[in-house]
Write a protein that holds these residues in place. Structure first.
Motif, PDB file in Angstrom:
ATOM      1  N   TRP A   1       2.355   2.460  -8.827  1.00 57.79           N
ATOM      2  CA  TRP A   1       1.227   1.817  -9.500  1.00 57.79           C
ATOM      3  C   TRP A   1       1.110   2.296 -10.946  1.00 57.79           C
ATOM      4  O   TRP A   1       0.860   1.491 -11.860  1.00 57.79           O
ATOM      5  CB  TRP A   1      -0.074   2.080  -8.747  1.00 57.79           C
ATOM      6  N   TYR A   2       1.320   3.571 -11.167  1.00 49.83           N
ATOM      7  CA  TYR A   2       1.209   4.132 -12.519  1.00 49.83           C
ATOM      8  C   TYR A   2       2.226   3.490 -13.459  1.00 49.83           C
ATOM      9  O   TYR A   2       1.873   3.071 -14.581  1.00 49.83           O
ATOM     10  CB  TYR A   2       1.418   5.648 -12.457  1.00 49.83           C
ATOM     11  N   ASP A   3       3.472   3.396 -13.038  1.00 48.70           N
ATOM     12  CA  ASP A   3       4.506   2.803 -13.893  1.00 48.70           C
ATOM     13  C   ASP A   3       4.278   1.310 -14.088  1.00 48.70           C
ATOM     14  O   ASP A   3       4.574   0.753 -15.155  1.00 48.70           O
ATOM     15  CB  ASP A   3       5.890   3.044 -13.290  1.00 48.70           C
ATOM     16  N   PHE A   4       3.750   0.661 -13.057  1.00 50.46           N
ATOM     17  CA  PHE A   4       3.454  -0.765 -13.165  1.00 50.46           C
ATOM     18  C   PHE A   4       2.380  -1.023 -14.212  1.00 50.46           C
ATOM     19  O   PHE A   4       2.533  -1.898 -15.080  1.00 50.46           O
ATOM     20  CB  PHE A   4       3.011  -1.297 -11.796  1.00 50.46           C
ATOM     21  N   ILE A   5       1.287  -0.276 -14.178  1.00 53.86           N
ATOM     22  CA  ILE A   5       0.188  -0.497 -15.114  1.00 53.86           C
ATOM     23  C   ILE A   5       0.627  -0.240 -16.555  1.00 53.86           C
ATOM     24  O   ILE A   5       0.152  -0.905 -17.493  1.00 53.86           O
ATOM     25  CB  ILE A   5      -1.025   0.380 -14.734  1.00 53.86           C
ATOM     26  N   LYS A   6       1.550   0.677 -16.769  1.00 51.55           N
ATOM     27  CA  LYS A   6       2.039   0.937 -18.127  1.00 51.55           C
ATOM     28  C   LYS A   6       2.697  -0.296 -18.733  1.00 51.55           C
ATOM     29  O   LYS A   6       2.728  -0.450 -19.961  1.00 51.55           O
ATOM     30  CB  LYS A   6       3.031   2.102 -18.116  1.00 51.55           C
ATOM     31  N   LEU A   7       3.201  -1.195 -17.886  1.00 53.75           N
ATOM     32  CA  LEU A   7       3.843  -2.414 -18.387  1.00 53.75           C
ATOM     33  C   LEU A   7       2.861  -3.342 -19.087  1.00 53.75           C
ATOM     34  O   LEU A   7       3.265  -4.232 -19.838  1.00 53.75           O
ATOM     35  CB  LEU A   7       4.512  -3.165 -17.228  1.00 53.75           C
ATOM     36  N   SER A   8       1.567  -3.148 -18.835  1.00 50.58           N
ATOM     37  CA  SER A   8       0.561  -4.023 -19.448  1.00 50.58           C
ATOM     38  C   SER A   8       0.576  -3.930 -20.965  1.00 50.58           C
ATOM     39  O   SER A   8       0.170  -4.879 -21.656  1.00 50.58           O
ATOM     40  CB  SER A   8      -0.831  -3.675 -18.915  1.00 50.58           C
ATOM     41  N   SER A   9       1.035  -2.812 -21.504  1.00 56.66           N
ATOM     42  CA  SER A   9       1.070  -2.635 -22.962  1.00 56.66           C
ATOM     43  C   SER A   9       2.067  -3.575 -23.630  1.00 56.66           C
ATOM     44  O   SER A   9       2.021  -3.776 -24.847  1.00 56.66           O
ATOM     45  CB  SER A   9       1.421  -1.187 -23.303  1.00 56.66           C
ATOM     46  N   LYS A  10       2.944  -4.170 -22.859  1.00 57.67           N
ATOM     47  CA  LYS A  10       3.971  -5.055 -23.412  1.00 57.67           C
ATOM     48  C   LYS A  10       3.493  -6.495 -23.556  1.00 57.67           C
ATOM     49  O   LYS A  10       4.224  -7.354 -24.051  1.00 57.67           O
ATOM     50  CB  LYS A  10       5.229  -4.996 -22.531  1.00 57.67           C
ATOM     51  N   VAL A  11       2.262  -6.781 -23.085  1.00 61.62           N
ATOM     52  CA  VAL A  11       1.669  -8.121 -23.219  1.00 61.62           C
ATOM     53  C   VAL A  11       0.283  -7.951 -23.826  1.00 61.62           C
ATOM     54  O   VAL A  11      -0.518  -7.151 -23.337  1.00 61.62           O
ATOM     55  CB  VAL A  11       1.561  -8.823 -21.852  1.00 61.62           C
TER      56      VAL A  11
ATOM     57  N   GLU B   1       0.814  -1.212   0.000  1.00 64.78           N
ATOM     58  CA  GLU B   1       0.000   0.000   0.000  1.00 64.78           C
ATOM     59  C   GLU B   1       0.849   1.264   0.000  1.00 64.78           C
ATOM     60  O   GLU B   1       0.624   2.173  -0.790  1.00 64.78           O
ATOM     61  CB  GLU B   1      -0.915   0.006   1.222  1.00 64.78           C
ATOM     62  N   ASN B   2       1.842   1.326   0.884  1.00 62.83           N
ATOM     63  CA  ASN B   2       2.575   2.567   1.085  1.00 62.83           C
ATOM     64  C   ASN B   2       4.005   2.269   1.518  1.00 62.83           C
ATOM     65  O   ASN B   2       4.436   1.114   1.585  1.00 62.83           O
ATOM     66  CB  ASN B   2       1.862   3.446   2.118  1.00 62.83           C
ATOM     67  N   ARG B   3       4.717   3.331   1.841  1.00 61.32           N
ATOM     68  CA  ARG B   3       6.123   3.183   2.216  1.00 61.32           C
ATOM     69  C   ARG B   3       6.289   2.378   3.506  1.00 61.32           C
ATOM     70  O   ARG B   3       7.256   1.616   3.654  1.00 61.32           O
ATOM     71  CB  ARG B   3       6.760   4.563   2.357  1.00 61.32           C
TER      72      ARG B   3
ATOM     73  N   PRO C   1      14.042 -15.280  -2.072  1.00 57.20           N
ATOM     74  CA  PRO C   1      14.800 -15.577  -3.293  1.00 57.20           C
ATOM     75  C   PRO C   1      14.001 -15.494  -4.593  1.00 57.20           C
ATOM     76  O   PRO C   1      14.571 -15.229  -5.656  1.00 57.20           O
ATOM     77  CB  PRO C   1      15.291 -17.011  -3.060  1.00 57.20           C
ATOM     78  N   SER C   2      12.683 -15.704  -4.532  1.00 56.35           N
ATOM     79  CA  SER C   2      11.891 -15.711  -5.768  1.00 56.35           C
ATOM     80  C   SER C   2      11.327 -14.339  -6.130  1.00 56.35           C
ATOM     81  O   SER C   2      10.713 -14.180  -7.191  1.00 56.35           O
ATOM     82  CB  SER C   2      10.742 -16.715  -5.649  1.00 56.35           C
ATOM     83  N   LEU C   3      11.524 -13.339  -5.272  1.00 45.95           N
ATOM     84  CA  LEU C   3      10.912 -12.023  -5.487  1.00 45.95           C
ATOM     85  C   LEU C   3      11.475 -11.336  -6.725  1.00 45.95           C
ATOM     86  O   LEU C   3      12.685 -11.192  -6.877  1.00 45.95           O
ATOM     87  CB  LEU C   3      11.136 -11.139  -4.256  1.00 45.95           C
ATOM     88  N   LYS C   4      10.544 -10.898  -7.608  1.00 48.39           N
ATOM     89  CA  LYS C   4      10.934 -10.259  -8.868  1.00 48.39           C
ATOM     90  C   LYS C   4      10.573  -8.781  -8.939  1.00 48.39           C
ATOM     91  O   LYS C   4      11.174  -8.034  -9.712  1.00 48.39           O
ATOM     92  CB  LYS C   4      10.274 -10.995 -10.035  1.00 48.39           C
ATOM     93  N   ALA C   5       9.562  -8.358  -8.188  1.00 50.17           N
ATOM     94  CA  ALA C   5       9.143  -6.955  -8.255  1.00 50.17           C
ATOM     95  C   ALA C   5       8.280  -6.608  -7.056  1.00 50.17           C
ATOM     96  O   ALA C   5       7.611  -7.471  -6.476  1.00 50.17           O
ATOM     97  CB  ALA C   5       8.372  -6.683  -9.544  1.00 50.17           C
ATOM     98  N   ILE C   6       8.300  -5.318  -6.685  1.00 46.97           N
ATOM     99  CA  ILE C   6       7.400  -4.767  -5.672  1.00 46.97           C
ATOM    100  C   ILE C   6       6.676  -3.581  -6.287  1.00 46.97           C
ATOM    101  O   ILE C   6       7.297  -2.761  -6.973  1.00 46.97           O
ATOM    102  CB  ILE C   6       8.164  -4.303  -4.412  1.00 46.97           C
ATOM    103  N   ILE C   7       5.374  -3.502  -6.055  1.00 50.92           N
ATOM    104  CA  ILE C   7       4.572  -2.375  -6.550  1.00 50.92           C
ATOM    105  C   ILE C   7       3.989  -1.647  -5.348  1.00 50.92           C
ATOM    106  O   ILE C   7       3.367  -2.279  -4.485  1.00 50.92           O
ATOM    107  CB  ILE C   7       3.439  -2.842  -7.486  1.00 50.92           C
ATOM    108  N   GLN C   8       4.177  -0.342  -5.281  1.00 54.94           N
ATOM    109  CA  GLN C   8       3.595   0.480  -4.216  1.00 54.94           C
ATOM    110  C   GLN C   8       2.466   1.302  -4.816  1.00 54.94           C
ATOM    111  O   GLN C   8       2.681   2.080  -5.738  1.00 54.94           O
ATOM    112  CB  GLN C   8       4.657   1.399  -3.610  1.00 54.94           C
ATOM    113  N   TYR C   9       1.242   1.159  -4.267  1.00 52.35           N
ATOM    114  CA  TYR C   9       0.105   1.790  -4.936  1.00 52.35           C
ATOM    115  C   TYR C   9      -0.402   3.073  -4.280  1.00 52.35           C
ATOM    116  O   TYR C   9      -1.306   3.714  -4.813  1.00 52.35           O
ATOM    117  CB  TYR C   9      -1.045   0.798  -5.130  1.00 52.35           C
ATOM    118  N   LYS C  10       0.155   3.482  -3.148  1.00 52.10           N
ATOM    119  CA  LYS C  10      -0.221   4.758  -2.544  1.00 52.10           C
ATOM    120  C   LYS C  10       1.026   5.506  -2.091  1.00 52.10           C
ATOM    121  O   LYS C  10       2.019   4.895  -1.694  1.00 52.10           O
ATOM    122  CB  LYS C  10      -1.148   4.555  -1.334  1.00 52.10           C
ATOM    123  N   GLY C  11       0.938   6.832  -2.131  1.00 49.61           N
ATOM    124  CA  GLY C  11       2.046   7.648  -1.670  1.00 49.61           C
ATOM    125  C   GLY C  11       3.140   7.755  -2.707  1.00 49.61           C
ATOM    126  O   GLY C  11       3.201   6.998  -3.679  1.00 49.61           O
ATOM    127  N   SER C  12       4.012   8.702  -2.519  1.00 39.66           N
ATOM    128  CA  SER C  12       5.117   8.901  -3.457  1.00 39.66           C
ATOM    129  C   SER C  12       6.160   7.814  -3.250  1.00 39.66           C
ATOM    130  O   SER C  12       6.441   7.402  -2.128  1.00 39.66           O
ATOM    131  CB  SER C  12       5.745  10.282  -3.249  1.00 39.66           C
TER     132      SER C  12
END
Length: 695
Positions: free
Chosen positions: A202-212, A160-162, A176-187
């Motif tokens: 969250w904004y940058d994460f959703i933009k990745l959807s265009s690649k699939v 959610e946040n920092r 060991p299996s962690l590939k990414a973290i997405i934070q959806y609130k706050g800077s």
């Protein structure tokens, strides 16, 4: 989409998330409904109701300068609406972004945050992408998070946040299996150091959807089967290490349909407030899946709802269904009691008269008998005003779940025409096992309700060491515990029925049944050194009822000891962090003044524990004596009692995420006090000296 069939399976249970299971299908009736996956059901609903509002949320306020604080969100900010078509499409975009980040089949997406659209998008996105959604309580510390995230092989974590992000960064080297973290609130602040994974807003994460593309996502969706795992629900850990409960697509879609049918949940007409933690099964099945299945509308509360603003949100939303854990209803009842105690003159006389009508009316409704005379007048003069003040004027169904609701809270709310009905459920049963719902023959106060339509319930005394265990069978029963073969096998008896771990009974009432009555957890059974067995729940609730204005929480102790004793937590106010303070609640202070005198000098809990007067000693002992006479055999009388130095709380760790008592934590924390209780062989020694020890 392709017609989704079942995957080949060889067992009704499993402990590997890659394995499908045989569904517990009946030949006829509700247990024989055609299985369907979560994505397919969601697809059907959004096609039928594309412009229906799925949920509303508040625009975000300014973020606090304190990175650990909850940002402020004024109640007067506008609501933003999301339709079912938009909801579905955003879930697909989230799934495509997860695929791009490398989410593997049956690996997990961990979600840790307060209820929000992003939580819902991440949940469905993980399922659509062939992964497993795993909710984590926001109150979990880093070590608790680590256990869950490693247990389910997490590829991606949504925070959610920092504050939640920093928890994960503390344990990153052990994931060991962690590939990414997405934070959806706050800077999103630039973190020092290098990581093998990326951190996205969250904004940058959703933009990745265009690649699939959508075709790639549809190929994955079309491989999913209704008897495969899609969600993990972790047990609260009140009696041990949390276990991951594997829930199939069919568990979810079938259970949601049956709940909607049983409670007559109308399509496109219901309104709900989302505020209970989504790591809990009740919140997930109601807020996420029942909502989606019936195309209804949900409003997201703000995290400050736990700081006393719930009534303000209810006044704005005016839900038609309200779901709460017992502590929520207790808090509502306490506030009502405070107002009631301040009433004088004609207003108090009318309210007290209306409460008598309300109490009789609740019993009449339960039994299918005519309402008492003047019920309509009481409704106009009192009940409608109370409901409107609480924001519950449109509510037709009040649900209490998570634990047993005390008799005194139930009867008090009933007297104001707020008929709270209990629902008994477990993670292992995809939520609801038994349900009370409106209508004669469908609700009996004090019971856990009727079995979910299409399921089977029995009391087992043949396969289990402890007679009287409630056992369940049906399509709501889980697949198994992830990575735990032994625990999975132990959860079922020889003929495949799930053992709930609860001591219960089935009884017919004058309106029908059989209704299920839960007497307590078998693991919490107290066995005295003389061999006597005691179920603590009923006794604890009886003590709370006798001392309802003064005592907040109660815990019986005495396992393997000569006699029973009880720990008493006095009602005090909570601070901004929801930690108990030293200040009595208004009800507790008023009760104390009535026992002593209005001019006493005891103003705080600390002062009370140091100077506890004889009058208070006698009042508590009189209440304990009443409970002993009414609820206990002489061989198991409560012989000693002691005040603990602070109330139990979620922040303090004594209560779990659903506000259930965490007995092992309390036993450990107050072990010195408990040892002191039992160190003297004289069981009749005054409890006054014990109470002083607690300070």
């Amino acid at each position: 989409m392709d017609n989704l069939k079942l995957a080949k399976a060889s067992s009704y249970v499993c402990y590997n998330p890659k394995d499908p299971v045989i569904l517990r299908l009946d030949q006829t009736g509700d247990g024989s409904l055609e299985p369907i996956t979560v994505p397919e059901r969601f697809h059907q609903v959004q096609l039928s109701f594309p412009e229906m509002i799925a949920f509303k949320y508040k625009t975000r306020g300014e973020e606090s300068r304190d990175e650990n604080a909850i940002y402020e969100e004024p109640l007067n900010k506008p609501w933003i609406s999301v339709t079912y078509k938009e909801y579905y499409q955003m879930c697909r975009r989230t799934a495509r972004a997860f695929i791009f980040l490398g989410l593997e089949s049956t690996h997990a997406v961990g979600i840790i945050g307060f209820n929000s659209p992003e939580w819902f998008y991440s949940n469905f996105g993980a399922i659509f992408a062939g992964g497993i959604s795993t909710g984590i309580y926001t109150t979990n510390d880093p070590d608790s998070c680590l256990h869950i995230l490693n247990d389910c092989v997490v590829d991606i974590i949504v925070v959610e946040n920092r504050l939640q992000l920093l928890k994960i960064l503390k344990i990153q080297d052990e994931l060991p299996s962690l590939k990414a973290i997405i934070q959806y609130k706050g800077s999103l602040k630039q973190e020092a150091g290098e990581y093998r994974f990326k951190i996205y807003s969250w904004y940058d994460f959703i933009k990745l959807s265009s690649k699939v593309n959508d075709d790639e996502l549809d190929k994955i969706i079309n491989t999913l089967r209704a008897n495969m795992c899609c969600t993990l629900l972790y047990t609260s850990g009140t009696t041990g290490t949390p276990k991951g409960v594997m829930i199939s697509h069919d568990n979810i879609t079938w259970t949601a349909r049956q709940v909607a049918k049983m409670i007559k949940y109308r399509v496109c007409e219901e309104i709900l407030l989302s505020y209970l933690p989504l790591g809990h099964v009740a919140a997930q099945i109601v807020d996420i899946y029942l909502l989606m299945d019936t195309a209804n509308t949900l409003y997201f509360a703000h995290p400050d709802v736990y700081k006393g603003t719930i009534v303000k949100y209810l006044q704005q939303v005016r839900p038609t269904l309200f779901v709460g854990v017992p502590r929520v209803y207790e808090k509502i009842a306490e506030k009502m009691q405070e107002i009631h105690h301040r009433m004088t003159g004609a207003k108090k006389v009318i309210t007290d008269w209306a409460r008598i009508i309300g109490s009789d009316g609740s019993i009449a409704l339960m039994k299918g008998k005519p309402l008492p005379c003047f019920s309509c007048l009481a409704k106009v003069l009192v009940f409608n005003k109370v409901r409107k003040a609480l924001g519950l004027d449109r509510c037709t169904y009040f649900v209490s779940t998570g634990a047993a609701l005390s008799h005194q809270t139930l009867t008090y709310l009933n007297s104001f025409n707020i008929p709270v009905m209990e629902v008994y459920g477990l993670n292992e049963c995809s939520g609801p096992c038994t349900i009370n719902h409106p209508g004669p023959g469908h609700n009996w106060a004090g019971s856990a309700g009727l079995p979910l339509i299409g399921t089977h319930v029995r009391i087992s005394s043949h396969y289990d060491e402890f007679p009287g265990e409630l056992c369940m069978s049906g399509r709501n029963v889980f697949m198994g515990y992830i990575n735990k073969e032994k625990e999975t096998n132990e959860a079922f008896n020889k003929d495949g029925w799930f053992k709930t771990g609860d001591y219960g009974k089935l009884e017919r009432t004058e309106t029908g049944g059989p209704f299920v009555f839960i007497k307590g957890r078998i693991r919490e059974l107290i066995i005295l050194s003389g061999g006597e067995s005691v179920v603590p729940d009923d006794i604890e609730n009886a003590i709370k009822e006798e001392l309802k204005d003064f005592i907040s929480n109660v815990m019986i102790v005495g396992n393997k000891k000569r006699f029973l004793a009880v720990l008493l937590a006095i009602k005090t106010e909570m601070d901004e962090a929801n930690k108990p303070t030293d200040i009595f609640t208004p009800l507790a202070k008023a009760w104390l003044d009535s026992v002593l005198s209005p001019n006493n000098n005891i103003t705080t809990l600390n002062v009370l524990l140091k100077s506890k007067p004889v009058e208070l000693d006698n009042a508590i002992q009189n209440a304990i004596n009443k409970v002993n006479e009414k609820h206990c055999e002489k061989s198991v009388y409560i012989q000693k009692w002691v005040f603990v130095p602070r109330d139990f709380s979620l922040a303090g760790g004594e209560l779990g995420p659903t506000l259930k008592l965490r007995r092992p934590v309390v036993l450990k924390r107050y072990s010195q006090i408990i040892d002191f209780i039992y160190q003297d062989g004289n069981t009749t020694r005054s409890s006054k000296s014990i109470s002083k020890r607690s300070s």
